[in-house]
Design an enzyme around this catalytic site. Structure first.
Site, PDB file in Angstrom:
ATOM      1  N   LEU A   1     -48.730  43.313 -12.468  1.00 28.68           N
ATOM      2  CA  LEU A   1     -47.723  43.856 -13.381  1.00 28.68           C
ATOM      3  C   LEU A   1     -47.455  45.323 -13.042  1.00 28.68           C
ATOM      4  O   LEU A   1     -47.111  46.102 -13.921  1.00 28.68           O
ATOM      5  CB  LEU A   1     -48.193  43.721 -14.834  1.00 28.68           C
ATOM      6  CG  LEU A   1     -48.086  42.335 -15.462  1.00 28.68           C
ATOM      7  CD1 LEU A   1     -48.490  42.377 -16.934  1.00 28.68           C
ATOM      8  CD2 LEU A   1     -46.671  41.748 -15.348  1.00 28.68           C
TER       9      LEU A   1
ATOM     10  N   GLY B   1     -42.471  48.600  -9.073  1.00 28.93           N
ATOM     11  CA  GLY B   1     -42.344  49.429  -7.879  1.00 28.93           C
ATOM     12  C   GLY B   1     -41.095  49.113  -7.104  1.00 28.93           C
ATOM     13  O   GLY B   1     -40.062  48.717  -7.662  1.00 28.93           O
TER      14      GLY B   1
ATOM     15  N   LYS C   1     -50.861  26.472  -3.270  1.00 28.42           N
ATOM     16  CA  LYS C   1     -50.655  27.725  -2.534  1.00 28.42           C
ATOM     17  C   LYS C   1     -49.256  28.304  -2.761  1.00 28.42           C
ATOM     18  O   LYS C   1     -49.088  29.469  -3.137  1.00 28.42           O
ATOM     19  CB  LYS C   1     -50.901  27.467  -1.043  1.00 28.42           C
ATOM     20  CG  LYS C   1     -50.506  28.593  -0.139  1.00 28.42           C
ATOM     21  CD  LYS C   1     -51.409  29.796  -0.297  1.00 28.42           C
ATOM     22  CE  LYS C   1     -50.842  30.978   0.443  1.00 28.42           C
ATOM     23  NZ  LYS C   1     -51.787  31.994   0.754  1.00 28.42           N
TER      24      LYS C   1
ATOM     25  N   ARG D   1     -55.972  38.382   0.351  1.00 28.74           N
ATOM     26  CA  ARG D   1     -54.924  39.419   0.409  1.00 28.74           C
ATOM     27  C   ARG D   1     -55.223  40.350   1.565  1.00 28.74           C
ATOM     28  O   ARG D   1     -56.400  40.692   1.790  1.00 28.74           O
ATOM     29  CB  ARG D   1     -54.924  40.246  -0.877  1.00 28.74           C
ATOM     30  CG  ARG D   1     -54.471  39.514  -2.111  1.00 28.74           C
ATOM     31  CD  ARG D   1     -54.952  40.228  -3.358  1.00 28.74           C
ATOM     32  NE  ARG D   1     -56.419  40.237  -3.416  1.00 28.74           N
ATOM     33  CZ  ARG D   1     -57.137  40.870  -4.332  1.00 28.74           C
ATOM     34  NH1 ARG D   1     -56.536  41.577  -5.263  1.00 28.74           N
ATOM     35  NH2 ARG D   1     -58.462  40.821  -4.319  1.00 28.74           N
TER      36      ARG D   1
ATOM     37  N   LYS E   1     -53.347  40.063  22.969  1.00 30.77           N
ATOM     38  CA  LYS E   1     -54.196  40.091  21.772  1.00 30.77           C
ATOM     39  C   LYS E   1     -55.564  39.477  22.087  1.00 30.77           C
ATOM     40  O   LYS E   1     -56.601  40.012  21.686  1.00 30.77           O
ATOM     41  CB  LYS E   1     -53.493  39.271  20.687  1.00 30.77           C
ATOM     42  CG  LYS E   1     -53.889  39.624  19.295  1.00 30.77           C
ATOM     43  CD  LYS E   1     -52.866  38.969  18.370  1.00 30.77           C
ATOM     44  CE  LYS E   1     -53.304  38.981  16.947  1.00 30.77           C
ATOM     45  NZ  LYS E   1     -52.417  38.208  16.099  1.00 30.77           N
TER      46      LYS E   1
ATOM     47  N   ARG F   1     -44.617  44.037   8.265  1.00 29.80           N
ATOM     48  CA  ARG F   1     -43.679  42.910   8.229  1.00 29.80           C
ATOM     49  C   ARG F   1     -43.088  42.782   6.818  1.00 29.80           C
ATOM     50  O   ARG F   1     -43.800  42.760   5.840  1.00 29.80           O
ATOM     51  CB  ARG F   1     -44.387  41.621   8.637  1.00 29.80           C
ATOM     52  CG  ARG F   1     -44.786  41.612  10.107  1.00 29.80           C
ATOM     53  CD  ARG F   1     -45.617  40.405  10.456  1.00 29.80           C
ATOM     54  NE  ARG F   1     -46.860  40.364   9.719  1.00 29.80           N
ATOM     55  CZ  ARG F   1     -47.714  39.336   9.739  1.00 29.80           C
ATOM     56  NH1 ARG F   1     -47.430  38.264  10.443  1.00 29.80           N
ATOM     57  NH2 ARG F   1     -48.829  39.380   9.038  1.00 29.80           N
TER      58      ARG F   1
ATOM     59  N   CYS G   1     -46.042  37.291   3.294  1.00 26.82           N
ATOM     60  CA  CYS G   1     -46.351  36.122   2.459  1.00 26.82           C
ATOM     61  C   CYS G   1     -45.323  35.909   1.354  1.00 26.82           C
ATOM     62  O   CYS G   1     -44.573  34.942   1.392  1.00 26.82           O
ATOM     63  CB  CYS G   1     -47.751  36.264   1.877  1.00 26.82           C
ATOM     64  SG  CYS G   1     -48.988  36.410   3.160  1.00 26.82           S
TER      65      CYS G   1
ATOM     66  N   VAL H   1     -55.176  35.936   8.684  1.00 29.45           N
ATOM     67  CA  VAL H   1     -55.916  34.829   8.072  1.00 29.45           C
ATOM     68  C   VAL H   1     -56.919  34.238   9.065  1.00 29.45           C
ATOM     69  O   VAL H   1     -58.102  34.070   8.744  1.00 29.45           O
ATOM     70  CB  VAL H   1     -54.936  33.742   7.562  1.00 29.45           C
ATOM     71  CG1 VAL H   1     -55.685  32.490   7.142  1.00 29.45           C
ATOM     72  CG2 VAL H   1     -54.127  34.275   6.395  1.00 29.45           C
TER      73      VAL H   1
ATOM     74  N   LYS I   1     -41.410  35.313   2.274  1.00 28.82           N
ATOM     75  CA  LYS I   1     -41.130  34.045   2.976  1.00 28.82           C
ATOM     76  C   LYS I   1     -41.590  32.835   2.156  1.00 28.82           C
ATOM     77  O   LYS I   1     -40.960  31.788   2.180  1.00 28.82           O
ATOM     78  CB  LYS I   1     -41.753  34.044   4.378  1.00 28.82           C
ATOM     79  CG  LYS I   1     -43.205  33.679   4.453  1.00 28.82           C
ATOM     80  CD  LYS I   1     -43.668  33.526   5.890  1.00 28.82           C
ATOM     81  CE  LYS I   1     -45.185  33.437   5.993  1.00 28.82           C
ATOM     82  NZ  LYS I   1     -45.818  32.310   5.348  1.00 28.82           N
TER      83      LYS I   1
END
Ligand code: UGA
Length: 481
Positions: free
Chosen positions: A266, A269, A220, A153, A35, A343, A276, A11, A279
């Site tokens: 929809l 799977g 959110k 996303r 990083k 993750r 996201c 993000v 959690k």
């Protein structure tokens, strides 16, 4: 405008790069020294389509810099907090990184700052932030606080940031709202140079939704939880389809044609993953609980999702019977395509379950191998899907990478030991797969089994259920599209 972004994850990095792209002067900080060193030398710490190109060009143009939190606090008139809010053991969001940033800002900033929470946080975090800043502030500084949740996303982060459907701003002061409107002006009116498409078609102006901080925070969490609910709903419908012999693809298509339902999210799977939804659903349940609201609906969403992995393992077991000693090729490790993020990826739980039953795993992912190695050092990693499938008793598809859709069936057929595809993402048409000489087991659709014309031995005769080849062949004709 001089803007700071604190935290260079998916993000933060996308926010910093895109704000620089639309003309702001951005300083992005990262507390992870390795990083930060990568970013300062032009090396990408993560894979996200188009991001590298934008970072490179905005850095070259002097619009984007990377450095320490202190430098970021000194730099920006507006400071976006984009640090992680990982889950605690009890499901609450861990806000310690947000608190640490607030403390650093309060201690160091001079003059006025607009502090904007972009990380996903529980409702009322903005009030805490405001209180914290005013308690710890140094002389001569003052703050506005706003919530500006992000809806991007992974895998389409740049596109989502630059061409959003809505920009949500929760601000309790008109000045804070005005500053955020100014920041987003080029996106609101789509007047910037799009770095992705030279003639960008997606130029619809987003809704700029102004609200109070609490409501913005709830938008959110409620949005992510609602989308997760849609996924669990269709996964339960898929289970039902498997039992009654219906085709979930058709059911989802039929449902999605109703404008009130919509076709997005929809796809059934192996369940939702990533950093996201799992959690955020957990945190939202905790928020409701602490507020005395019984949101058990979301507990079911979570439970259904947790059972998806076992559901897929069961499918593999139904086909191969005993998994001990079997070689399984796993195609896809990232929690979704076009990212290297593993993750909370369903692949991890799936692989651990298969290993626990004594199977050996050889995995392939176009982007996520390095990140997966850190979590699952005990499996074999391959350089392409065919190497992974060499000598395999089953190929299990976990992530719907485009590369898998254009598989070379002949090459795959000569690589595998047993021609079985267990598809956790419904990539293929059943008939197409059996015509290529594979047994095909997917989600929410009847299994389709290939039977060689010259032999009744192509399937183990002692498969669970004890089906004779003729019966199996009949299965293959059920639910074909
Ligand atoms: C999600 C939201 O879609 C973003 O709007 C939000 O900004 C982001 O979380 C966040 O909170 O930061 P993301 O986690 O990147 O974005 O990925 P999604 O595309 O939403 O997919 C999440 C999971 O749901 C994936 O594991 C995906 O495979 C699964 N999924 C998605 C399904 O199983 N079925 C679907 O129909 C759609």
């Amino acid at each position: 405008m001089r803007i700071s972004v604190i935290g260079a994850g998916y993000v933060g990095l996308t926010t910093a790069a895109c704000l620089a792209q639309i003309g702001h002067s951005v300083f992005c900080s990262e507390s992870d020294i390795d990083k930060l060193a990568k970013l300062q030398t032009g090396v990408m710490p993560l894979f996200e389509p188009h991001l590298e190109k934008i970072i490179e060009s905005t850095r070259k143009a002097g619009q984007l810099q990377f450095g320490s939190t202190e430098e970021a606090i000194d730099w920006g008139r507006a400071i976006f907090i984009c640090v992680g809010t990982p889950p605690l053991a009890n499901g609450d969001a861990d806000l310690s990184a947000i608190e640490a940033v607030a403390r650093a800002v309060a201690k160091r900033a001079k003059g006025h700052r607009l502090v904007i929470e972009k990380s996903t946080v529980p409702v009322q975090t903005g009030s805490q932030l405001r209180r914290h800043l005013s308690v710890h502030k140094n002389n001569g500084s003052n703050y506005d606080v706003a919530s500006n949740p992000e809806f991007l996303r992974e895998g389409s982060a740049v596109e989502d940031f630059l061409h959003p459907s809505r920009i949500v701003v929760g601000a309790d002061s008109p000045a804070a709202a005005e500053l955020l409107r100014e920041i987003y002006e080029p996106i609101i009116h789509q007047t910037f140079q799009c770095p992705v498409h030279s003639t960008c078609l997606n130029r619809k102006e987003p809704v700029f939704l102004l609200t109070d901080t609490n409501s913005a925070e709830l938008i959110k969490h409620a949005s992510n939880s609602f989308l997760a609910m849609k996924i669990s709903f269709i996964n339960m419908v898929a289970n039902l389809c498997e039992v009654v012999g219906a085709d979930v693809t058709k059911v989802a298509e039929g449902m999605g044609l109703d404008g009130r339902i919509g076709s997005a999210f929809l796809s059934p799977g192996i369940g939702f993953g990533g950093f996201c939804f799992p959690k955020d659903v957990q945190a939202f349940i905790r928020i409701a609980e602490k507020s005395g609201c019984d949101f058990s609906l979301l507990r079911e969403v979570e439970k259904i999702n947790q059972r998806r992995i076992e559901h897929l393992v069961e499918k593999v077991r139904n086909e191969l019977w005993v998994l001990r000693g079997k070689k399984i090729a796993v195609w896809g490790l990232a929690f979704k395509p076009d990212t290297d993020d593993v993750r909370f990826a369903p692949s991890i739980g799936l692989i651990r379950s298969l290993l626990a039953e004594g199977a050996t795993i050889s995995a392939y992912d176009p982007q996520a191998t390095e990140k997966a190695k850190a979590v699952l050092p005990e499996i074999t990693y391959s350089v392409d899907p065919y190497q992974a499938a060499q000598g395999a008793d089953a190929v299990v598809i976990v992530t719907e990478w485009d590369e898998f859709r254009s598989v070379n069936w002949e090459r795959l057929r000569s690589a595998v030991q047993h021609p079985l595809i267990v598809d956790g993402r419904n990539l293929f048409n059943s008939q197409e797969v059996i015509q290529k000489g594979f047994h095909y087991v997917s989600i929410g659709r009847s299994s389709a089994h290939f039977v060689r014309e010259d032999s009744f031995d192509s399937l183990p005769k002692d498969r669970p259920g004890g089906k004779a080849p003729e019966a199996v062949l009949q299965d293959a004709s059920v639910g074909l599209d």
